[in-house]
Write an enzyme that holds these catalytic residues in place. Structure first.
Site, PDB file in Angstrom:
ATOM      1  N   GLU A   1       9.147  -4.451  10.897  1.00 33.05           N
ATOM      2  CA  GLU A   1       9.576  -3.127  10.421  1.00 33.05           C
ATOM      3  C   GLU A   1      10.093  -2.237  11.556  1.00 33.05           C
ATOM      4  O   GLU A   1       9.441  -2.096  12.611  1.00 33.05           O
ATOM      5  CB  GLU A   1       8.384  -2.433   9.708  1.00 33.05           C
TER       6      GLU A   1
ATOM      7  N   ASP B   1       0.847  -1.199   0.000  1.00 37.42           N
ATOM      8  CA  ASP B   1       0.000   0.000   0.000  1.00 37.42           C
ATOM      9  C   ASP B   1       0.883   1.250   0.000  1.00 37.42           C
ATOM     10  O   ASP B   1       0.384   2.372  -0.120  1.00 37.42           O
ATOM     11  CB  ASP B   1      -1.008  -0.006   1.155  1.00 37.42           C
ATOM     12  N   SER B   2       2.199   1.046   0.062  1.00 37.97           N
ATOM     13  CA  SER B   2       3.133   2.160  -0.146  1.00 37.97           C
ATOM     14  C   SER B   2       2.929   2.764  -1.538  1.00 37.97           C
ATOM     15  O   SER B   2       3.411   3.867  -1.806  1.00 37.97           O
ATOM     16  CB  SER B   2       4.588   1.692   0.023  1.00 37.97           C
TER      17      SER B   2
ATOM     18  N   LYS C   1      -0.781  -9.794   2.498  1.00 41.19           N
ATOM     19  CA  LYS C   1      -0.108  -9.338   3.718  1.00 41.19           C
ATOM     20  C   LYS C   1      -1.077  -8.430   4.475  1.00 41.19           C
ATOM     21  O   LYS C   1      -1.840  -7.699   3.849  1.00 41.19           O
ATOM     22  CB  LYS C   1       1.158  -8.548   3.359  1.00 41.19           C
TER      23      LYS C   1
ATOM     24  N   ASP D   1      -0.979  -6.438  -0.747  1.00 41.53           N
ATOM     25  CA  ASP D   1      -1.149  -5.827   0.573  1.00 41.53           C
ATOM     26  C   ASP D   1      -2.631  -5.510   0.806  1.00 41.53           C
ATOM     27  O   ASP D   1      -3.277  -4.904  -0.063  1.00 41.53           O
ATOM     28  CB  ASP D   1      -0.339  -4.513   0.595  1.00 41.53           C
TER      29      ASP D   1
ATOM     30  N   GLU E   1      -1.254  -5.825   8.147  1.00 43.85           N
ATOM     31  CA  GLU E   1      -0.536  -5.204   9.271  1.00 43.85           C
ATOM     32  C   GLU E   1      -1.239  -5.513  10.590  1.00 43.85           C
ATOM     33  O   GLU E   1      -2.432  -5.233  10.733  1.00 43.85           O
ATOM     34  CB  GLU E   1      -0.482  -3.676   9.081  1.00 43.85           C
TER      35      GLU E   1
HETATM   36  O1  KIV Z   1       3.546  -1.168   1.758  1.00 47.43           O
HETATM   37  C1  KIV Z   1       4.739  -1.501   1.836  1.00 47.43           C
HETATM   38  O2  KIV Z   1       5.563  -1.232   0.949  1.00 47.43           O
HETATM   39  C2  KIV Z   1       5.153  -2.245   3.013  1.00 47.43           C
HETATM   40  C3  KIV Z   1       6.623  -2.509   3.175  1.00 47.43           C
HETATM   41  C4  KIV Z   1       7.253  -1.407   3.947  1.00 47.43           C
HETATM   42  C5  KIV Z   1       6.872  -3.834   3.806  1.00 47.43           C
HETATM   43  O3  KIV Z   1       4.353  -2.610   3.822  1.00 47.43           O
END
Ligand code: KIV
Length: 291
Positions: free
Chosen positions: A196, A58-59, A127, A97, A129
Site C-alpha cells: 500500500e 477493516d476499512s 489478511k 481482515d 498488516e
Molecule cells: O481494510 C482494507 O480495506 C484494506 C485495503 C486498503 C487493502 O486493508
C-alpha cells in the site's frame, strides 16, 4: 456427492477462485483484480462483475460503521461482515481482515482469531498488516491450515505510530526494508501480499523480489494486481479519496438525488401515484362508500 459450491454440482456457476488460482496468476502474467465488500449485496455485485478477490477489510470501520479510523474495529464486527459477504460471494476468493490487536498480542491468539474468520464466518483466507516482524505469526497461521495474505507499506492500523498516512518507501533504506518484509512473508508461506502507498518504481522492485503475487493499493502499475476500496471506486465515501483511487462512478450524488426526490414527492403528495397504489375489487369499492 460434491459440496454445493463446486462447479460439478452447479455447472452454470463460475468456478470458485482459490488461493492457488491467485498464486498461479503471477506465473501466468495475468493481473489480479481485487476490491472490498462489507455486505452480501455488494459481495454478489463483485461476483457479478468478475472481481476475483473480495476483501472484507477493516476499512469497514470507516466506510460503513462511521469510525474515524480502522483501529476500533473488533473481531465481532469483522465476523458479522465477513459472514454477510460470504453469503453474497460464490465465485470470488473472500479475504477476512484481522483487525488491530486480534493478532498482535500472541501467536496463539492470532491463530484462534484467524480460525474464527474462516470457521465461524466463512472466509477463504485471512489478511494481516505487518512485515518481517509478523512472519512467525503468518507461518503459524499457515501451518494451522489457513492461507494468509500479507500487507506491507502503509499500514492503516498502526499509521499513528509511524507518523500518519504517508507514502512509504521513499528512501533506499525504506525500499530495502520493504523488500526484506516481502521476502520474509513469502518464506513464512503467505500466498500473496498487499503493498500500500509506495512510489511506482518501488512497487515494481518489490514485485520482482518475490515469486508470490504483490497486489498494489497505490503501488503503481508494475505489480501483479490492483485493489481499490469499493467505496472509493464507486464514489460513495466523501471524507477523503486517496490519490491512487480512481473513481469509476459518482454514486453518492446519484443516491442523495434520488432520496431528495423521494422526500420532495412525499411533501408535495405526488407520491404515491395510482401506479404505486393497490385497488379494491370494483363491487367492494362501491359498497365501501356506504360504510
Ligand atoms: O481494510 C482494507 O480495506 C484494506 C485495503 C486498503 C487493502 O486493508
Amino acid at each position: 456427492m460434491y459440496p454445493s459450491n463446486t462447479p460439478q454440482s452447479q455447472p452454470d456457476r463460475p468456478k470458485k477462485i482459490t488461493v492457488f488460482d491467485i498464486r498461479a496468476a503471477k506465473a501466468e502474467g495475468r493481473p489480479i483484480t481485487m476490491s472490498t465488500a462489507y455486505d452480501a449485496l455488494f459481495g454478489a455485485l463483485m461476483d457479478e462483475a468478475g472481481i476475483e478477490v473480495v476483501l472484507v477489510g477493516d476499512s469497514v470501520g470507516m466506510t460503513t460503521l462511521g469510525m474515524d479510523s480502522t483501529v476500533p474495529v473488533t473481531m465481532d464486527e469483522m465476523l458479522h461482515h465477513v459472514r454477510a459477504v460470504r453469503r453474497g460471494c460464490r465465485h470470488a476468493l473472500v479475504v477476512g481482515d484481522l483487525p488491530f490487536m486480534s493478532f498482535n498480542v500472541s501467536i496463539e491468539e492470532a491463530i484462534r482469531n484467524a480460525g474464527r474468520l474462516v470457521k465461524e464466518a466463512g472466509a477463504d483466507c485471512v489478511k494481516l498488516e505487518g512485515g518481517a516482524h509478523f512472519a512467525p505469526t503468518v507461518a503459524a497461521i499457515v501451518k494451522a491450515g489457513i492461507p494468509v495474505q500479507g500487507h506491507i507499506g502503509l499500514l492503516p492500523q498502526t499509521a499513528a505510530a509511524g507518523g500518519g498516512f504517508k507514502v512509504q518507501g521513499k528512501t533506499l533504506e525504506a525500499v530495502g526494508e520493504l523488500i526484506a518484509d516481502a521476502r520474509a512473508l513469502e518464506a513464512a508461506g503467505a500466498f500473496s501480499i498487499i503493498l500500500e502507498a509506495v512510489p511506482a518504481e518501488v512497487g515494481a522492485k518489490v514485485a520482482q523480489a518475490v515469486s508470490i503475487p504483490v497486489i498494489g493499493v497505490g503501488a503503481g502499475p508494475h505489480v501483479d494486481g490492483q485493489c481499490v476500496v469499493m467505496h472509493d471506486l464507486l464514489g460513495l465515501y466523501d471524507a477523503f479519496t486517496p490519490k491512487f483511487a480512481k473513481v469509476y462512478a459518482k454514486l453518492r450524488p446519484l443516491i442523495v438525488g434520488a432520496l431528495s426526490e423521494f422526500r420532495d414527492e412525499i411533501l408535495d403528495q405526488s407520491f404515491p401515484g395510482p401506479e404505486h397504489s393497490y385497488k379494491m375489487p370494483k363491487d367492494a369499492a362501491e359498497r365501501l362508500k356506504d360504510l
